[in-house]
Design an enzyme around this catalytic site. Structure first.
Site, short mmCIF file in Angstrom:
data_model
loop_
_atom_site.label_atom_id
_atom_site.label_comp_id
_atom_site.label_asym_id
_atom_site.label_seq_id
_atom_site.Cartn_x
_atom_site.Cartn_y
_atom_site.Cartn_z
N HIS A 1 5.57 1.96 4.97
CA HIS A 1 6.16 2.90 5.82
C HIS A 1 5.09 3.73 6.46
O HIS A 1 4.30 4.19 5.86
CB HIS A 1 6.88 3.51 5.24
CG HIS A 1 8.37 4.50 6.04
ND1 HIS A 1 7.85 5.76 6.46
CD2 HIS A 1 9.45 4.10 6.75
CE1 HIS A 1 8.64 6.00 7.81
NE2 HIS A 1 9.62 5.29 7.47
N ASP B 1 14.98 -0.75 4.64
CA ASP B 1 15.32 -2.12 4.78
C ASP B 1 15.46 -3.14 3.77
O ASP B 1 16.03 -4.31 3.91
CB ASP B 1 14.72 -2.74 6.10
CG ASP B 1 14.92 -1.98 7.23
OD1 ASP B 1 15.86 -1.56 7.60
OD2 ASP B 1 13.78 -1.70 8.22
N1 ACO Z 1 3.09 -6.27 3.98
C1 ACO Z 1 1.73 -6.54 3.85
N2 ACO Z 1 0.68 -5.63 4.33
C2 ACO Z 1 1.19 -4.62 4.90
C3 ACO Z 1 2.59 -4.11 4.94
C4 ACO Z 1 3.49 -5.20 4.58
N3 ACO Z 1 4.53 -5.01 4.63
N4 ACO Z 1 2.89 -2.96 5.54
C5 ACO Z 1 1.20 -2.56 5.68
N5 ACO Z 1 0.65 -3.47 5.36
C6 ACO Z 1 -0.91 -3.31 5.41
C7 ACO Z 1 -1.54 -3.71 6.67
O1 ACO Z 1 -2.11 -5.07 6.94
C8 ACO Z 1 -2.71 -2.72 6.81
O2 ACO Z 1 -3.63 -3.44 5.89
P1 ACO Z 1 -5.35 -3.06 6.43
O3 ACO Z 1 -5.48 -1.63 5.85
O4 ACO Z 1 -6.07 -3.90 5.25
O5 ACO Z 1 -5.47 -3.50 7.81
C9 ACO Z 1 -2.21 -1.59 5.90
O6 ACO Z 1 -1.39 -2.04 5.08
C10 ACO Z 1 -1.62 -0.25 6.61
O7 ACO Z 1 -0.50 -0.87 7.60
P2 ACO Z 1 -0.43 -0.41 9.08
O8 ACO Z 1 0.41 -1.50 9.95
O9 ACO Z 1 -1.47 0.24 9.67
O10 ACO Z 1 0.68 0.69 8.71
P3 ACO Z 1 1.52 1.44 9.67
O11 ACO Z 1 1.98 2.70 9.23
O12 ACO Z 1 1.19 1.31 11.08
O13 ACO Z 1 2.87 0.52 9.55
C11 ACO Z 1 5.04 -0.30 9.02
C12 ACO Z 1 4.30 0.85 8.91
C13 ACO Z 1 5.06 -0.98 10.53
C14 ACO Z 1 6.48 -0.18 8.60
C15 ACO Z 1 4.38 -1.56 8.20
O14 ACO Z 1 4.30 -1.22 6.96
C16 ACO Z 1 5.19 -3.02 8.28
O15 ACO Z 1 4.96 -3.60 9.31
N6 ACO Z 1 6.26 -3.03 7.28
C17 ACO Z 1 6.98 -4.25 7.30
C18 ACO Z 1 8.04 -4.22 8.43
C19 ACO Z 1 9.03 -3.12 8.03
O16 ACO Z 1 9.50 -3.28 6.81
N7 ACO Z 1 9.53 -2.18 8.88
C20 ACO Z 1 10.47 -1.07 8.67
C21 ACO Z 1 9.78 -0.04 8.42
S1 ACO Z 1 11.15 1.33 7.89
C22 ACO Z 1 11.88 1.35 9.44
O17 ACO Z 1 11.34 1.35 10.57
C23 ACO Z 1 13.18 1.34 9.44
#
Ligand code: ACO
Length: 428
Positions: free
Chosen positions: A306, A363
């Site tokens: 998140h 979720d």
């Molecule tokens: N699985 C694997 N790796 C992940 C995940 C995940 N679910 N989430 C983040 N990471 C990693 C990224 O690859 C990144 O790694 P790096 O630093 O080596 O490049 C690091 O963690 C940071 O991730 P970002 O994408 O920069 O974080 P951001 O805050 O932009 O994204 C998000 C948050 C979009 C929710 C992300 O965690 C994600 O894609 N999760 C999966 C989708 C999801 O569950 N979305 C629902 C969110 S809650 C909502 O909107 C209701």
């Protein structure tokens, strides 16, 4: 603490005021930056940008706290009432008995759609994604309620908000019935908000659906836990569209589109696909987690991570409990719940997830609850939208009421061609 920040640019000092929120969050106010220095700030994804001041919802991502108008969300669990929480978010305080009754009455009185809207449903293919229908139909409400396009006062706003909160569940249920080719079921004015929605989803003509208290409470809580989450992608979209003074229906229709994406509300569908894939034996939980860590795979552990929570998402904790209770009380055992628990266990012990502070989000468990109630996966994000609607409305109104509100219009840092000349086609 000082009340300004000093920024040194090209050897010159600039003082920028500091702003402190009611829960102590600190911000540097850069409103004068460009005028005074010629510089803008660069913040893709707005991870460091507070786009507004807001009194609706507070999140402490480090501690895993979520408050609606100051009330911790855990306090809504004992007697979950989505209508009451909607009022709280939109109007800023808990309703009196009279206010609540009037609002609930308004919701019931306006649950029907204009009959002409049925023809629009019929124009969509059976396979149409329900989020596309939801957005189109919410936008379509502007055509059927032109008197609510321009809201002149609070009474008119209350009318529009009630229409929208009431009609979204009728639209959602009709979209579902349409996908099955089943007759639309009219709302029943004797039923409360959630049972009425489930009645429109699941009743057959002459065969009413019976909604027991556990299901009613579980759906109320599910909707409450989705009801607002400050400046997330869809809410920021609603505010962005509303900042141009677009009407409430158009702004919320845009919110539905933003919510649809798999990195936002659409993640609840992806979580279910992930769990089903594992259940079908196509991949083990360990292999899935390994794939999610591999950047080449482009796969993420859905329902994990998140932007704001760097600790447990309190909504995920509550929903995990609801899922367990609901299945236990109904004597059901959903293997997907065990798979979700296993994935959570593996991820929370894995340095990749620990170092990046990735925890289950809202979720991760919500789909298991919806499955237990019989809501199909295709409708999961629609359920999220029904829940999030009061938050969108509250933010739209808060912004609308601001004196001298500005249109949202960010800047950019241009990285394209320098000035160049047009070439006639035959000379290219
Ligand atoms: N699985 C694997 N790796 C992940 C995940 C995940 N679910 N989430 C983040 N990471 C990693 C990224 O690859 C990144 O790694 P790096 O630093 O080596 O490049 C690091 O963690 C940071 O991730 P970002 O994408 O920069 O974080 P951001 O805050 O932009 O994204 C998000 C948050 C979009 C929710 C992300 O965690 C994600 O894609 N999760 C999966 C989708 C999801 O569950 N979305 C629902 C969110 S809650 C909502 O909107 C209701």
């Amino acid at each position: 603490m000082t009340d300004t920040a000093t920024l040194i640019l090209d050897g010159k000092e600039h003082q920028l005021p500091l702003v402190v929120g009611t829960e102590g969050e600190r911000a540097v106010d850069i409103q004068t930056l460009r005028n005074n220095t010629g510089y803008v700030t660069l913040d893709p994804g707005y991870a460091n940008t507070a786009s507004c001041e807001s009194a609706i919802t507070f999140i402490d991502g480090e501690k895993g706290l979520l408050h609606y108008r100051g009330i911790p969300i855990e306090q809504f669990a004992a007697h979950p009432n989505f209508v009451e929480v909607s009022w709280l978010l939109i109007f800023g305080r808990l309703p009196t008995m009279r206010e609540y009754t009037e609002f609930a009455h308004d919701l019931n009185a306006h649950a029907n759609l204009d009959e002409s809207m049925k023809h629009i449903f019929q124009g969509f293919p059976r396979s149409a994604p329900p989020m596309a229908i939801l957005s189109a139909m919410i936008n379509g409400l502007s055509c059927f309620h032109p008197e609510l396009m321009e809201l002149e006062d609070k009474t008119q706003f209350r009318r529009a908000a009630a229409r929208l909160i009431s009609k979204i569940r009728t639209i959602a249920a009709y979209a579902y019935r349409h996908s099955l080719g089943k007759p639309y079921i009219y709302p029943d004015p004797n039923l409360r908000y959630v049972p009425n929605f489930l009645h429109m989803m699941f009743s057959q003509p002459y065969e009413p659906y019976y909604c027991d208290e556990d299901v009613r409470d579980a759906v109320n809580l599910l909707l409450i836990l989705h009801a607002d989450h400050e400046q997330n992608c869809s809410t920021s979209t609603v505010r962005m569209v509303g900042s141009s003074q677009a009407n409430l229906f158009a702004s919320c229709a845009a919110g539905v589109c933003a919510l649809w994406g798999p990195r936002h509300g659409g993640a609840n569908v992806e979580v279910l696909h992930m769990l089903e894939q594992i259940h079908a034996g196509q991949i083990t939980p360990e292999e899935y987690v390994a794939m999610a860590k591999d950047k080449e795979s482009k796969v993420r552990l859905m329902g994990f991570g998140h932007r704001v929570y760097k600790n447990f998402d309190p909504r995920a904790k509550m929903l995990a409990k609801v899922a367990e209770r609901l299945l236990r009380d109904r004597g059901k055992n959903d293997p997907l719940l065990n798979i979700a628990r296993k994935l959570e266990e593996i991820a929370l012990e894995d340095p990749y997830f620990v170092e990046r502070k990735l925890y289950p989000n809202v979720d991760f468990y919500s789909g298991i609850i919806m499955r237990a109630i019989g809501i199909p996966t295709s409708m999961f994000t629609v359920m999220f939208a029904i829940g999030r609607l009061p938050g969108w409305i509250a933010h739209w109104w808060e912004q609308n009421q601001e004196a001298g509100g500005m249109i949202a219009r960010p800047r950019q840092v241009y990285t394209g061609n320098n000035s160049t000349d047009y070439l006639l086609m035959e000379r290219r």
